[in-house]
Design a protein around this motif. Structure first.
Motif, PDB file in Angstrom:
ATOM      1  N   VAL A   1       0.824  -1.227  -0.069  1.00  0.00           N
ATOM      2  CA  VAL A   1       0.313  -0.398  -0.042  1.00  0.00           C
ATOM      3  C   VAL A   1       1.114   1.343   0.171  1.00  0.00           C
ATOM      4  CG1 VAL A   1      -1.164   1.061   1.518  1.00  0.00           C
ATOM      5  CG2 VAL A   1      -1.655  -1.467   1.731  1.00  0.00           C
ATOM      6  N   PHE A   2       0.344   2.369  -0.935  1.00  0.00           N
ATOM      7  CA  PHE A   2       0.948   3.355  -0.663  1.00  0.00           C
ATOM      8  C   PHE A   2       0.451   3.882   0.503  1.00  0.00           C
ATOM      9  CE2 PHE A   2       1.256   3.645  -5.420  1.00  0.00           C
ATOM     10  CZ  PHE A   2       1.964   3.343  -5.821  1.00  0.00           C
ATOM     11  N   MET A   3       1.318   4.406   1.257  1.00  0.00           N
ATOM     12  CA  MET A   3       0.879   5.443   3.107  1.00  0.00           C
ATOM     13  C   MET A   3       1.362   6.751   2.589  1.00  0.00           C
ATOM     14  SD  MET A   3       2.328   2.043   5.444  1.00  0.00           S
ATOM     15  CE  MET A   3       1.049   0.604   4.718  1.00  0.00           C
ATOM     16  N   CYS A   4       1.412   7.068   4.053  1.00  0.00           N
ATOM     17  CA  CYS A   4       1.514   8.642   4.723  1.00  0.00           C
ATOM     18  C   CYS A   4       1.446   8.863   5.415  1.00  0.00           C
ATOM     19  CB  CYS A   4       1.750   9.870   3.449  1.00  0.00           C
ATOM     20  SG  CYS A   4      -0.028   9.958   3.212  1.00  0.00           S
ATOM     21  N   ALA A   5       1.875  10.322   6.549  1.00  0.00           N
ATOM     22  CA  ALA A   5       1.190  10.542   7.986  1.00  0.00           C
ATOM     23  C   ALA A   5      -0.132  10.515   7.229  1.00  0.00           C
ATOM     24  CB  ALA A   5       2.021  11.203   8.388  1.00  0.00           C
ATOM     25  N   PRO A   6      -1.199  11.172   8.332  1.00  0.00           N
ATOM     26  CA  PRO A   6      -2.065  11.960   8.177  1.00  0.00           C
ATOM     27  C   PRO A   6      -2.503  13.692   7.786  1.00  0.00           C
ATOM     28  CG  PRO A   6      -1.887  10.086   9.981  1.00  0.00           C
ATOM     29  CD  PRO A   6      -0.605  10.230  10.049  1.00  0.00           C
ATOM     30  N   GLU A   7      -0.582  13.931   8.055  1.00  0.00           N
ATOM     31  CA  GLU A   7      -1.093  15.819   8.059  1.00  0.00           C
ATOM     32  C   GLU A   7      -0.532  15.660   6.986  1.00  0.00           C
ATOM     33  OE1 GLU A   7       2.583  14.125  11.285  1.00  0.00           O
ATOM     34  OE2 GLU A   7       0.226  13.928  10.781  1.00  0.00           O
ATOM     35  N   HIS A   8       0.224  14.722   6.156  1.00  0.00           N
ATOM     36  CA  HIS A   8       1.106  15.154   5.017  1.00  0.00           C
ATOM     37  C   HIS A   8      -0.071  15.578   4.017  1.00  0.00           C
ATOM     38  CE1 HIS A   8       3.576  13.447   1.641  1.00  0.00           C
ATOM     39  NE2 HIS A   8       4.672  13.756   2.046  1.00  0.00           N
ATOM     40  N   PRO A   9       1.081  16.553   3.272  1.00  0.00           N
ATOM     41  CA  PRO A   9       0.610  17.545   1.928  1.00  0.00           C
ATOM     42  C   PRO A   9      -0.968  15.652   0.719  1.00  0.00           C
ATOM     43  CG  PRO A   9       2.470  18.299   2.145  1.00  0.00           C
ATOM     44  CD  PRO A   9       2.181  17.340   3.328  1.00  0.00           C
ATOM     45  N   LEU A  10       0.043  14.881   1.198  1.00  0.00           N
ATOM     46  CA  LEU A  10      -0.585  14.390   0.373  1.00  0.00           C
ATOM     47  C   LEU A  10      -2.695  13.511   0.708  1.00  0.00           C
ATOM     48  CD1 LEU A  10       2.730  11.871  -1.074  1.00  0.00           C
ATOM     49  CD2 LEU A  10       1.319  13.085  -2.819  1.00  0.00           C
ATOM     50  N   THR A  11      -1.908  13.353   1.362  1.00  0.00           N
ATOM     51  CA  THR A  11      -3.402  13.227   1.921  1.00  0.00           C
ATOM     52  C   THR A  11      -4.848  14.485   1.153  1.00  0.00           C
ATOM     53  OG1 THR A  11      -3.301  14.300   3.900  1.00  0.00           O
ATOM     54  CG2 THR A  11      -2.672  12.226   3.752  1.00  0.00           C
ATOM     55  N   ARG A  12      -4.387  15.515   1.182  1.00  0.00           N
ATOM     56  CA  ARG A  12      -5.335  16.183   0.473  1.00  0.00           C
ATOM     57  C   ARG A  12      -6.445  15.968  -1.006  1.00  0.00           C
ATOM     58  NH1 ARG A  12      -1.582  21.480   1.580  1.00  0.00           N
ATOM     59  NH2 ARG A  12      -0.752  20.801   3.488  1.00  0.00           N
ATOM     60  N   HIS A  13      -5.399  14.637  -1.546  1.00  0.00           N
ATOM     61  CA  HIS A  13      -5.746  14.512  -3.242  1.00  0.00           C
ATOM     62  C   HIS A  13      -6.433  13.320  -2.611  1.00  0.00           C
ATOM     63  CE1 HIS A  13      -3.114  17.675  -4.599  1.00  0.00           C
ATOM     64  NE2 HIS A  13      -2.045  17.249  -3.757  1.00  0.00           N
ATOM     65  N   PRO A  14      -7.579  13.110  -3.249  1.00  0.00           N
ATOM     66  CA  PRO A  14      -8.940  12.427  -3.492  1.00  0.00           C
ATOM     67  C   PRO A  14      -8.248  11.287  -4.008  1.00  0.00           C
ATOM     68  CG  PRO A  14      -9.777  14.022  -4.299  1.00  0.00           C
ATOM     69  CD  PRO A  14      -8.656  15.198  -3.063  1.00  0.00           C
ATOM     70  N   ALA A  15      -7.133  11.772  -5.238  1.00  0.00           N
ATOM     71  CA  ALA A  15      -6.877  10.439  -6.239  1.00  0.00           C
ATOM     72  C   ALA A  15      -5.550  10.790  -6.688  1.00  0.00           C
ATOM     73  CB  ALA A  15      -7.141  10.529  -7.275  1.00  0.00           C
ATOM     74  N   LEU A  16      -4.627  10.202  -7.235  1.00  0.00           N
ATOM     75  CA  LEU A  16      -3.238  10.582  -7.139  1.00  0.00           C
ATOM     76  C   LEU A  16      -2.722   9.756  -7.849  1.00  0.00           C
ATOM     77  CD1 LEU A  16      -1.794  10.483  -3.355  1.00  0.00           C
ATOM     78  CD2 LEU A  16      -1.574  12.674  -4.518  1.00  0.00           C
ATOM     79  N   THR A  17      -1.965   9.782  -9.197  1.00  0.00           N
ATOM     80  CA  THR A  17      -0.667   9.956  -9.755  1.00  0.00           C
ATOM     81  C   THR A  17       0.314   9.475  -9.255  1.00  0.00           C
ATOM     82  OG1 THR A  17       0.580  11.835 -10.742  1.00  0.00           O
ATOM     83  CG2 THR A  17      -2.441  10.712 -11.921  1.00  0.00           C
ATOM     84  N   LEU A  18       0.904   8.454 -10.074  1.00  0.00           N
ATOM     85  CA  LEU A  18       2.702   8.198  -9.711  1.00  0.00           C
ATOM     86  C   LEU A  18       3.649   9.831 -10.100  1.00  0.00           C
ATOM     87  CD1 LEU A  18       3.324   4.557 -11.286  1.00  0.00           C
ATOM     88  CD2 LEU A  18       2.782   4.871  -8.967  1.00  0.00           C
ATOM     89  N   ASP A  19       3.338  10.162 -10.787  1.00  0.00           N
ATOM     90  CA  ASP A  19       3.721  11.259 -11.116  1.00  0.00           C
ATOM     91  C   ASP A  19       3.730  12.447 -10.294  1.00  0.00           C
ATOM     92  OD1 ASP A  19       6.161  12.966 -12.569  1.00  0.00           O
ATOM     93  OD2 ASP A  19       3.550  14.686 -12.695  1.00  0.00           O
ATOM     94  N   ALA A  20       2.734  12.117  -9.238  1.00  0.00           N
ATOM     95  CA  ALA A  20       2.377  13.047  -8.234  1.00  0.00           C
ATOM     96  C   ALA A  20       3.320  13.077  -6.764  1.00  0.00           C
ATOM     97  CB  ALA A  20       0.482  13.547  -7.973  1.00  0.00           C
ATOM     98  N   LEU A  21       3.257  11.546  -7.446  1.00  0.00           N
ATOM     99  CA  LEU A  21       4.162  11.265  -5.643  1.00  0.00           C
ATOM    100  C   LEU A  21       5.566  11.613  -5.559  1.00  0.00           C
ATOM    101  CD1 LEU A  21       3.226   7.397  -4.981  1.00  0.00           C
ATOM    102  CD2 LEU A  21       2.453   9.106  -3.522  1.00  0.00           C
ATOM    103  N   THR A  22       5.772  11.866  -7.536  1.00  0.00           N
ATOM    104  CA  THR A  22       7.382  12.590  -7.185  1.00  0.00           C
ATOM    105  C   THR A  22       8.024  13.471  -7.013  1.00  0.00           C
ATOM    106  OG1 THR A  22       6.909  12.789  -9.986  1.00  0.00           O
ATOM    107  CG2 THR A  22       7.976  10.611  -9.800  1.00  0.00           C
TER     108      THR A  22
END
Length: 297
Positions: free
Chosen positions: A167-188
């Motif tokens: 599973v892709f995961m991060c902390a609850p307060e990480h900026p990535l959690t603001r996006h309901p859907a992500l691409t691999l490019d967004a993770l980079t």
């Protein structure tokens, strides 16, 4: 030439030190030195070059090393085959496993095995899956309970015991959690914390990003998944970890590219006799209780 001398030679060659070999074999250093000297006298050549406190194999030593290993493996294999005839489950069972599997998957199996077969001494090495794989390949371990490689390797026999979704995961307060859907490019665009480059899990992740022509930004690496989980939970980056590690400290990310399911299982050498202890361990490992182990709390 006797097998004990070959055992001492192997210990010195593998440890790179007479004193380390003596400690491993529970001998004195003079006893180790004497054995090596006798072996060199029998063969009529030096096996080690001694430069100060450091030693290294000579050309003759390099030639002897694989032959000595094979002789000792053949003798051990013969001993197992004969011992198996008695039907007794005893002796030493050498197993290699990763810290993560050892913590989260094996405890019920080990508990049951130790209760049912008290005459077996378990020698468990908690090492990287890749090291355990090599240990089985070279005969240092009889079994490896490991993350299986994503591509088959015919040198060893493998069997999947557990499917381990990633599973892709991060902390609850990480900026990535603001996006309901992500691409691999967004993770980079954010730092990743991943297992070390030589691990099978790292290879799975890198292959996925390579196929999508996305460049990973890796800030830290370690072989310990629990350490990665801790660093992710305090917001130092995102990661790819087993789904069983999701808890209140991390959250799953909704990424449009699915991760492959990591396979956890057992590796054995197809060319060596399996001890009664190994057979008994595998029966428990492959049983319904092992296959239905609950996720760690």
């Amino acid at each position: 030439m006797d097998t004990h001398s070959l055992t001492v030679f192997m210990a010195v060659a593998e440890s790179g030190s007479f004193s380390a070999a003596a400690e491993r074999l529970f001998l004195t250093q003079p006893a180790v030195s004497k054995r090596i000297a006798q072996l060199e006298q029998q063969l009529g050549t030096r096996l080690f070059d001694r430069v100060g406190r450091r030693i290294r194999l000579t050309e003759a030593g390099e030639a002897l090393l694989p032959r000595a290993r094979q002789v000792l493996l053949d003798l051990e294999d013969m001993g197992r085959a004969i011992s198996n005839l008695t039907g007794r489950v005893a002796g030493t069972l050498r197993i290699g496993t990763s810290h993560h599997i050892g913590l989260h998957r094996l405890p019920p199996v080990l508990r049951r095995f130790s209760r049912e077969y008290p005459d077996v001494r378990l020698d468990i090495q908690f090492i990287d899956s890749e090291e355990a794989w090599e240990g089985v390949l070279h005969g240092d371990l009889e079994l490896g309970v490991v993350t299986l490689p994503p591509r088959p390797d015919g040198r060893l026999r493998t069997q999947t015991i557990w499917n381990d979704p990633l599973v892709f995961m991060c902390a609850p307060e990480h900026p990535l959690t603001r996006h309901p859907a992500l691409t691999l490019d967004a993770l980079t665009r954010y730092s990743a914390i991943l297992p070390s480059p030589a691990t099978f899990t790292r290879g799975i992740v890198e292959q996925l990003f390579h196929e999508q022509q996305a460049a990973l930004h890796i800030s830290m690496s370690t072989n310990y998944l629990e350490t990665i989980h801790m660093m992710v939970s305090i917001g130092l980056g995102w990661s790819v970890l087993p789904a069983t590690m999701l808890d209140e400290g991390v959250v799953a990310l909704n990424v449009d590219t699915p991760l492959p399911v990591r396979k956890l299982g057992v590796v054995t050498h197809p060319g060596r006799s399996r001890s009664n202890a190994a057979r008994a361990f595998l029966e428990i490992l492959q049983g319904d209780d092992a296959g239905a182990l609950p996720p760690p709390s």
